[in-house]
Design a protein around this motif. Structure first.
Motif, PDB file in Angstrom:
ATOM      1  N   TYR A  91      38.201  93.119  83.557  1.00  0.00           N
ATOM      2  CA  TYR A  91      37.947  92.335  82.464  1.00  0.00           C
ATOM      3  C   TYR A  91      38.623  92.617  81.028  1.00  0.00           C
ATOM      4  O   TYR A  91      39.264  91.946  80.460  1.00  0.00           O
ATOM      5  CB  TYR A  91      36.264  92.348  82.314  1.00  0.00           C
ATOM      6  CG  TYR A  91      35.838  91.694  81.184  1.00  0.00           C
ATOM      7  CD1 TYR A  91      35.775  90.230  80.699  1.00  0.00           C
ATOM      8  CD2 TYR A  91      35.139  92.266  79.980  1.00  0.00           C
ATOM      9  CE1 TYR A  91      35.382  89.554  79.756  1.00  0.00           C
ATOM     10  CE2 TYR A  91      34.632  91.822  78.862  1.00  0.00           C
ATOM     11  CZ  TYR A  91      34.634  90.321  78.921  1.00  0.00           C
ATOM     12  OH  TYR A  91      34.276  89.789  77.633  1.00  0.00           O
ATOM     13  N   SER A 104      34.672  85.929  81.655  1.00  0.00           N
ATOM     14  CA  SER A 104      33.595  85.337  82.739  1.00  0.00           C
ATOM     15  C   SER A 104      33.611  83.800  82.958  1.00  0.00           C
ATOM     16  O   SER A 104      33.225  83.130  83.841  1.00  0.00           O
ATOM     17  CB  SER A 104      32.215  85.617  82.118  1.00  0.00           C
ATOM     18  OG  SER A 104      31.890  85.068  81.104  1.00  0.00           O
ATOM     19  N   ARG A 105      33.944  83.084  81.875  1.00  0.00           N
ATOM     20  CA  ARG A 105      33.948  81.585  81.670  1.00  0.00           C
ATOM     21  C   ARG A 105      32.593  81.020  81.731  1.00  0.00           C
ATOM     22  O   ARG A 105      32.434  79.986  82.140  1.00  0.00           O
ATOM     23  CB  ARG A 105      34.763  81.006  82.859  1.00  0.00           C
ATOM     24  CG  ARG A 105      36.465  81.255  82.922  1.00  0.00           C
ATOM     25  CD  ARG A 105      37.098  81.532  81.546  1.00  0.00           C
ATOM     26  NE  ARG A 105      37.097  79.659  81.161  1.00  0.00           N
ATOM     27  CZ  ARG A 105      37.870  79.009  81.360  1.00  0.00           C
ATOM     28  NH1 ARG A 105      38.913  79.463  82.043  1.00  0.00           N
ATOM     29  NH2 ARG A 105      37.896  77.952  80.890  1.00  0.00           N
ATOM     30  N   ASP A 129      32.172  75.004  74.535  1.00  0.00           N
ATOM     31  CA  ASP A 129      31.107  75.940  74.629  1.00  0.00           C
ATOM     32  C   ASP A 129      30.707  76.058  73.230  1.00  0.00           C
ATOM     33  O   ASP A 129      29.893  77.114  72.933  1.00  0.00           O
ATOM     34  CB  ASP A 129      31.616  77.229  74.912  1.00  0.00           C
ATOM     35  CG  ASP A 129      32.746  77.788  74.386  1.00  0.00           C
ATOM     36  OD1 ASP A 129      32.780  77.384  73.000  1.00  0.00           O
ATOM     37  OD2 ASP A 129      33.445  78.625  74.676  1.00  0.00           O
TER      38      ASP A 129
HETATM   39  C1  LIG Z   1      36.654  81.311  65.662  1.00  0.00           C
HETATM   40  C2  LIG Z   1      35.929  81.459  66.861  1.00  0.00           C
HETATM   41  C3  LIG Z   1      34.974  80.721  67.261  1.00  0.00           C
HETATM   42  C4  LIG Z   1      34.200  80.806  68.428  1.00  0.00           C
HETATM   43  N1  LIG Z   1      33.396  79.899  68.856  1.00  0.00           N
HETATM   44  C5  LIG Z   1      32.512  80.153  69.922  1.00  0.00           C
HETATM   45  C6  LIG Z   1      31.513  79.114  70.265  1.00  0.00           C
HETATM   46  O1  LIG Z   1      31.261  78.041  69.490  1.00  0.00           O
HETATM   47  N2  LIG Z   1      30.931  79.248  71.396  1.00  0.00           N
HETATM   48  C7  LIG Z   1      30.884  80.474  72.114  1.00  0.00           C
HETATM   49  O2  LIG Z   1      30.158  80.720  73.169  1.00  0.00           O
HETATM   50  N3  LIG Z   1      31.657  81.336  71.781  1.00  0.00           N
HETATM   51  C8  LIG Z   1      32.679  81.195  70.658  1.00  0.00           C
HETATM   52  N4  LIG Z   1      33.501  82.226  70.317  1.00  0.00           N
HETATM   53  C9  LIG Z   1      33.392  83.542  70.943  1.00  0.00           C
HETATM   54  C10 LIG Z   1      34.338  83.734  72.070  1.00  0.00           C
HETATM   55  O3  LIG Z   1      35.392  83.367  71.880  1.00  0.00           O
HETATM   56  C11 LIG Z   1      33.840  83.037  73.349  1.00  0.00           C
HETATM   57  O4  LIG Z   1      32.273  83.132  73.723  1.00  0.00           O
HETATM   58  C12 LIG Z   1      34.659  83.254  74.685  1.00  0.00           C
HETATM   59  O5  LIG Z   1      36.038  83.072  74.481  1.00  0.00           O
HETATM   60  C13 LIG Z   1      34.020  82.380  75.774  1.00  0.00           C
HETATM   61  O6  LIG Z   1      34.675  82.700  76.807  1.00  0.00           O
HETATM   62  P1  LIG Z   1      34.205  83.681  78.179  1.00  0.00           P
HETATM   63  O7  LIG Z   1      32.721  82.999  78.475  1.00  0.00           O
HETATM   64  O8  LIG Z   1      34.914  83.661  79.196  1.00  0.00           O
HETATM   65  O9  LIG Z   1      33.611  84.941  77.374  1.00  0.00           O
HETATM   66  P2  LIG Z   1      33.648  86.291  77.912  1.00  0.00           P
HETATM   67  O10 LIG Z   1      34.604  87.262  77.446  1.00  0.00           O
HETATM   68  O11 LIG Z   1      33.399  86.304  79.269  1.00  0.00           O
HETATM   69  O12 LIG Z   1      32.059  86.747  77.043  1.00  0.00           O
HETATM   70  C14 LIG Z   1      30.888  86.523  77.800  1.00  0.00           C
HETATM   71  C15 LIG Z   1      30.038  85.719  76.882  1.00  0.00           C
HETATM   72  O13 LIG Z   1      29.612  86.869  75.770  1.00  0.00           O
HETATM   73  C16 LIG Z   1      29.739  86.014  74.700  1.00  0.00           C
HETATM   74  N5  LIG Z   1      30.780  86.339  73.742  1.00  0.00           N
HETATM   75  C17 LIG Z   1      31.910  86.950  73.955  1.00  0.00           C
HETATM   76  N6  LIG Z   1      32.864  87.019  72.937  1.00  0.00           N
HETATM   77  C18 LIG Z   1      31.989  87.062  71.750  1.00  0.00           C
HETATM   78  C19 LIG Z   1      32.219  86.871  70.335  1.00  0.00           C
HETATM   79  N7  LIG Z   1      33.176  87.336  69.877  1.00  0.00           N
HETATM   80  N8  LIG Z   1      31.141  86.669  69.679  1.00  0.00           N
HETATM   81  C20 LIG Z   1      29.902  86.294  70.264  1.00  0.00           C
HETATM   82  N9  LIG Z   1      29.580  86.168  71.408  1.00  0.00           N
HETATM   83  C21 LIG Z   1      30.729  86.449  72.507  1.00  0.00           C
HETATM   84  C22 LIG Z   1      29.645  84.499  75.089  1.00  0.00           C
HETATM   85  O14 LIG Z   1      28.473  84.040  75.134  1.00  0.00           O
HETATM   86  C23 LIG Z   1      30.419  84.541  76.146  1.00  0.00           C
HETATM   87  O15 LIG Z   1      30.211  83.448  76.931  1.00  0.00           O
HETATM   88  C24 LIG Z   1      34.297  82.029  69.089  1.00  0.00           C
HETATM   89  C25 LIG Z   1      35.332  82.935  68.812  1.00  0.00           C
HETATM   90  C26 LIG Z   1      36.072  82.753  67.596  1.00  0.00           C
HETATM   91  C27 LIG Z   1      36.902  83.614  67.225  1.00  0.00           C
END
Ligand SMILES: Cc1cc2nc3c(=O)[nH]c(=O)nc-3n(C[C@H](O)[C@H](O)[C@H](O)COP(=O)(O)OP(=O)(O)OC[C@H]3O[C@@H](n4cnc5c(N)ncnc54)[C@H](O)[C@@H]3O)c2cc1C
Length: 518
Positions: free
Chosen positions: A235, A250-251, A396
């Motif tokens: 990861y 994780s998506r 998301d």
């Molecule tokens: C400008 C900007 C806007 C964003 N808007 C959103 C949004 O509307 N919805 C959203 O879910 N995420 C948002 N994110 C945070 C992050 O980019 C996404 O959660 C992440 O890319 C989602 O992919 P994943 O589930 O595979 O993440 P993973 O890396 O697998 O993370 C697991 C979970 O952790 C949480 N998470 C991860 N990174 C962050 C972070 N930096 N801040 C807060 N929570 C986090 C999310 O719930 C995510 O699903 C944003 C980031 C930025 C820079």
């Protein structure tokens, strides 16, 4: 609105949330209002409904939401598919799920005539401003009719939160509690009620959605399991690259945003895997555990960010630090915005990221941050306009995370390390062979591809100077302390109050990390 907090204590969460008199009337007619919690497992309102004499589920497709500037067809498509599955799962347990379209609380009033529910059961929602206003109307409507509206938190977000101290401990208590098992049998109703169609976009007369990944509770479980068992093993190494993150992250974000899985389920499944890896004891298991711990901390951030919007709903519209008001408001350029939004800025990596996001509804964290940094610093666009556009692109979209992150990446919180990402450095770091750019920007290198819209070095320097001019002001510094007190993670605090010499702006435009440690 009843301040029902399940945080803390040791009782069964449903019982704990109810006072004795409330428990006594749980033999009545319940309406479970589904919002961003489209699942059967770890669902406190459903568990409460199981104890009622009669219970019906409701999802309201709200006109206000369909007209909101952050709305996009993909959002409804994900919800629609999740609702189709949820309706089957609830029917198998004996409870109908009704679908209504309209305005709240009018929809409730109409339903109440046929089904005079005495309990409205739902999760708390920390959403956009219109959801707060709608919840106030619903609360008033319930109060006037003597209907008890019971709400449970679904994340580690605390309502109301008096102060940030102790928040992390409350989060921990909430996440440590056993998830509520999917209810076996639900009471249902003998009242004949029209179920209502779960309409397609086409039936609603709305434009088609871009392709979305599988929605619903079963897909959420599959996604979580494949990440925990295999995809998450590297990861932290995959997070930053748009090529690797697609599979290595994780998506789960859309599933968490629409509640097809609960945060507590994700946290506990991850911890269970960590225990197994600890037992294995090998170096490889230790390495896998390191990556999962990195994942776990991001789950914590999820609630940490949503708590900010919960505590300061106006942060959807206003700078966290009002000292930055007026910084960009009058400088909006539709031409620069469209070049950015359409992926034709002449910066190949920025444009490829935007094209990827527009096509798939997802991109990894670092690339989201870079897109915003480029818009806010190099193009000097206000975060509210670009944030609404991105909200429509992100499947998301989660208001609490989104608006806090938009402000963090635009330098208007006053408390965070400011980063001006250099698009070309990011390209060299994250896509050294140009694979990603070639995939998403086929015209790159041809005469059709435009020249850079701005001089990168100059634009970054001007942005830096403008931000510094604000950040240096005594009022901005004083306000930063207040923002930190209200919203800052207590981990940040240990790094913060160091008295420092007056900082000087860096001279390089490569990945500027200003004000580190503030
Ligand atoms: C400008 C900007 C806007 C964003 N808007 C959103 C949004 O509307 N919805 C959203 O879910 N995420 C948002 N994110 C945070 C992050 O980019 C996404 O959660 C992440 O890319 C989602 O992919 P994943 O589930 O595979 O993440 P993973 O890396 O697998 O993370 C697991 C979970 O952790 C949480 N998470 C991860 N990174 C962050 C972070 N930096 N801040 C807060 N929570 C986090 C999310 O719930 C995510 O699903 C944003 C980031 C930025 C820079």
């Amino acid at each position: 609105m009843l301040p029902l907090s399940m945080l803390g204590g040791t009782l069964d969460p449903v019982e704990e949330a109810l006072s004795p008199w409330q428990t006594a009337i749980m033999t009545d007619l319940a309406l479970v209002w589904f919002k961003r919690d489209l699942r059967c497992t770890d669902h406190a309102p459903l568990a409460a409904a199981a104890r009622c004499r009669s219970a019906v589920g409701l999802y309201v497709l709200e006109d206000e939401w369909l007209g909101a500037p952050e709305w996009d067809p993909q959002h409804w498509e994900f919800i629609r598919q999740s609702l189709l599955e949820l309706r089957d799962n609830l029917a198998a347990r004996g409870m109908p799920l009704l679908l209504r379209r309209g305005a709240m609380p009018l929809v409730l009033a109409q339903l109440w005539r046929d089904y005079p529910f005495t309990e409205l059961l739902s999760h708390e929602e920390t959403g956009s401003a219109w959801t707060y206003a709608r919840d106030r109307r619903v609360a008033a409507w319930c109060r006037e009719r003597g209907i008890a509206w019971r709400q449970w938190p679904q994340f580690g977000v605390v309502r109301p939160l008096a102060q940030r101290d102790g928040w992390a401990e409350a989060w921990e208590r909430f996440m440590a509690r056993p998830p509520l098992a999917a209810v076996g049998q639900l009471p249902g109703t003998t009242t004949p009620l029209d179920g209502g169609d779960i309409p397609s976009l086409d039936a609603l007369g709305l434009p088609a959605a871009r392709p979305i990944p599988p929605a619903g509770e079963a897909a959420a479980t599959r996604t979580l399991e494949s990440f925990i068992a295999e995809r998450g093993s590297r990861y932290l190494h995959t997070l930053s690259s748009p090529l690797l993150a697609e599979r290595g992250c994780s998506r789960l974000s859309a599933h968490l945003a629409y509640g097809t899985v609960s945060m507590r389920q994700v946290v506990q499944r991850t911890r269970q895997r960590l225990r197994e890896l600890r037992k294995e004891g090998s170096a490889e298991a230790g390495e896998r555990a390191r990556h999962l711990r990195g994942f776990l901390s991001r789950l914590h951030w999820h609630c940490h960010f949503i708590q900010k919007l919960e505590d300061e709903p106006a942060s959807e519209f206003h700078n966290f630090s009002r000292s930055y008001d007026g910084l960009r408001e009058d400088d909006w350029s539709e031409e620069r915005f469209l070049a950015w939004a359409e992926g034709r800025t002449g910066f190949p990596f920025v444009d490829a990221c935007m094209r990827c996001l527009r096509a798939t509804g997802w991109i990894n964290f670092r690339m989201r941050a870079m897109l915003v940094s480029f818009a806010s610093y190099h193009l000097w666009l206000h975060w509210r306009g670009t944030g609404l556009f991105l909200a429509r692109q992100f499947l998301d979209f989660e208001p609490g995370i989104h608006w806090s992150q938009m402000q963090m990446q635009s330098g208007t919180t006053g408390i965070n390390t400011l980063r001006i990402y250099s698009p070309n450095k990011q390209w060299a770091d994250q896509d050294p062979r140009g694979e990603f750019v070639r995939r998403w920007l086929p015209e790159w290198g041809s005469p059709d591809y435009p020249p850079p819209i701005v001089d990168e070095q100059r634009a970054a320097r001007i942005a830096k100077e403008r931000i510094w001019a604000r950040r240096r002001q005594p009022e901005a510094r004083a306000e930063a302390r207040q923002v930190l007190e209200r919203h800052g993670s207590r981990k940040d605090r240990s790094r913060t109050p160091r008295p420092k010499a007056q900082p000087q702006p860096p001279t390089t435009t490569e990945q500027l990390e200003l004000f580190a440690g503030e």
